[in-house]
Design an enzyme around this catalytic site. Structure first.
Site, PDB file in Angstrom:
ATOM      1  N   LYS A 175       0.772  -1.207   0.108  1.00  0.00           N
ATOM      2  CA  LYS A 175       0.042   0.023   0.097  1.00  0.00           C
ATOM      3  C   LYS A 175       0.789   1.293   0.180  1.00  0.00           C
ATOM      4  O   LYS A 175       1.827   1.255   0.707  1.00  0.00           O
ATOM      5  CB  LYS A 175      -1.002  -0.038   1.206  1.00  0.00           C
ATOM      6  CG  LYS A 175      -2.040  -1.069   1.114  1.00  0.00           C
ATOM      7  CD  LYS A 175      -2.685  -1.214   2.484  1.00  0.00           C
ATOM      8  CE  LYS A 175      -1.876  -1.601   3.530  1.00  0.00           C
ATOM      9  NZ  LYS A 175      -2.613  -1.923   4.936  1.00  0.00           N
ATOM     10  N   THR A 207      -8.704   8.524   9.403  1.00  0.00           N
ATOM     11  CA  THR A 207      -8.233   7.215   8.449  1.00  0.00           C
ATOM     12  C   THR A 207      -7.981   5.949   9.413  1.00  0.00           C
ATOM     13  O   THR A 207      -7.252   5.028   9.096  1.00  0.00           O
ATOM     14  CB  THR A 207      -6.854   7.439   7.865  1.00  0.00           C
ATOM     15  OG1 THR A 207      -5.874   7.847   8.944  1.00  0.00           O
ATOM     16  CG2 THR A 207      -7.021   8.612   6.619  1.00  0.00           C
ATOM     17  N   GLY A 209      -8.162   2.489  10.942  1.00  0.00           N
ATOM     18  CA  GLY A 209      -8.925   1.294  10.418  1.00  0.00           C
ATOM     19  C   GLY A 209      -8.829   1.175   8.945  1.00  0.00           C
ATOM     20  O   GLY A 209      -9.334  -0.103   8.471  1.00  0.00           O
ATOM     21  N   THR A 210      -8.006   1.749   8.258  1.00  0.00           N
ATOM     22  CA  THR A 210      -8.123   1.488   6.750  1.00  0.00           C
ATOM     23  C   THR A 210      -7.282   0.435   6.319  1.00  0.00           C
ATOM     24  O   THR A 210      -7.884  -0.364   5.574  1.00  0.00           O
ATOM     25  CB  THR A 210      -7.248   2.903   6.281  1.00  0.00           C
ATOM     26  OG1 THR A 210      -5.985   2.960   6.752  1.00  0.00           O
ATOM     27  CG2 THR A 210      -8.104   4.150   6.290  1.00  0.00           C
ATOM     28  N   GLY A 211      -6.311   0.022   7.333  1.00  0.00           N
ATOM     29  CA  GLY A 211      -5.632  -1.250   6.739  1.00  0.00           C
ATOM     30  C   GLY A 211      -6.589  -2.401   6.946  1.00  0.00           C
ATOM     31  O   GLY A 211      -6.655  -3.432   6.051  1.00  0.00           O
ATOM     32  N   CYS A 212      -7.140  -2.551   8.204  1.00  0.00           N
ATOM     33  CA  CYS A 212      -7.841  -3.532   8.498  1.00  0.00           C
ATOM     34  C   CYS A 212      -9.014  -3.555   7.570  1.00  0.00           C
ATOM     35  O   CYS A 212      -9.508  -4.796   7.140  1.00  0.00           O
ATOM     36  CB  CYS A 212      -8.804  -3.305   9.948  1.00  0.00           C
ATOM     37  SG  CYS A 212      -7.414  -3.058  11.280  1.00  0.00           S
TER      38      CYS A 212
END
Length: 269
Positions: A175, A207, A209-212
């Site tokens: 990412k 932002t 929790g974007t990765g989860c």
């Protein structure tokens, strides 16, 4: 048909990341969500105030309960905390010959708090990543995985993706949100070729929790039978929409809006 997706991750009491974000994402994308909790966190928009890991026995019991009865079509792993938990999870996934494993190598919270013990990184490399269909590191996580700093451009990301792929995973999605480019471009590598997943960069601090959410969206789509490239495209659209309509709750870094993608689709249909 019921599409079954399992998240193996930590609980975020603030609701923006961890199993809470994963279950919301599964639901929004039409998958039946289940969870194995690896750790409880006392967490809100201002940071992580406490981490309380589960025992290995508790993690194994949750996995056994789900896998022996309901079964899964895809699994997403998030915060695993320790080498012992990573090895236990990897063992159960092998025992049940689970396919479509999405590894989000969660290491550090948005506020800078460590969510993975130092000695667990090697277990992640050797026990879990070789089982994975997809791994979704951000740039700081990728630098830890390859043991090198200095990923500052798309060519750097490609080189890092090659090195991560050598750990045994089928697909790497690195990412690019941490780069200072006009677009937030992710790099998908399948061992032979690269695919870029660009999106406009959204000017917001919210932002959490974007990765989860991104990794959970991939898992939901894999559970529905999509290929990894197609799942990645849906997940990119899902998280971009969620960031664009982020929720301003709390006094710190707010969560993304998990319902925004479905609401947009409803308006367009």
């Amino acid at each position: 048909m019921v599409y079954r997706a399992l998240t193996i991750a930590g609980s975020d009491s603030g609701g923006g990341a961890g199993i809470q974000a994963d279950l919301k994402t599964f639901q929004e994308l039409g998958a039946y969500g289940m969870s194995v909790i690896t750790a409880l966190t006392a967490q809100n928009t201002q940071g992580v105030h406490g981490v309380y890991p589960q025992t290995v026995e508790a993690v194994e019991a949750q996995l056994e309960a789900v896998l022996s009865d309901i079964g899964v079509d895809a699994v997403k792993t998030g915060m695993l905390f320790s080498a012992e938990i990573i090895e236990a999870v990897a063992g159960k996934l092998q025992d049940y010959q689970v396919n479509n494993i999405v590894v989000d190598p969660v290491m550090v919270a948005k506020g800078g708090q460590s969510l993975l013990q130092e000695e667990a990184i090697e277990a992640l490399r050797t026990a879990l990543i070789p089982l994975a269909t997809v791994i979704t590191p951000n740039i700081p996580e990728a630098e830890v995985l390859i043991g090198e700093k200095g990923i500052r451009s798309l060519p750097d990301m490609e080189e890092a993706a090659r090195k991560i792929h050598e750990l045994g995973v089928q697909y790497v999605i690195l990412k690019g949100g941490h780069l200072q480019n006009e677009e937030a471009t992710d790099v998908l590598y399948d061992g032979e070729s690269f695919t870029y997943l660009p999106a406009k960069r959204v000017a917001t601090k919210h932002t959490h929790g974007t990765g989860c959410t991104f990794a959970a969206a991939i898992a939901a789509e894999l559970a529905k039978g999509q290929s990894v490239p197609e799942a990645a495209k849906v997940a990119k659209a899902f998280i971009t929409c969620a960031i664009e309509h982020a929720l301003e709750v709390g006094q710190g870094i707010g969560p993304t809006h998990h319902g925004a993608y479905r609401q947009l689709q409803a308006r367009e249909s």
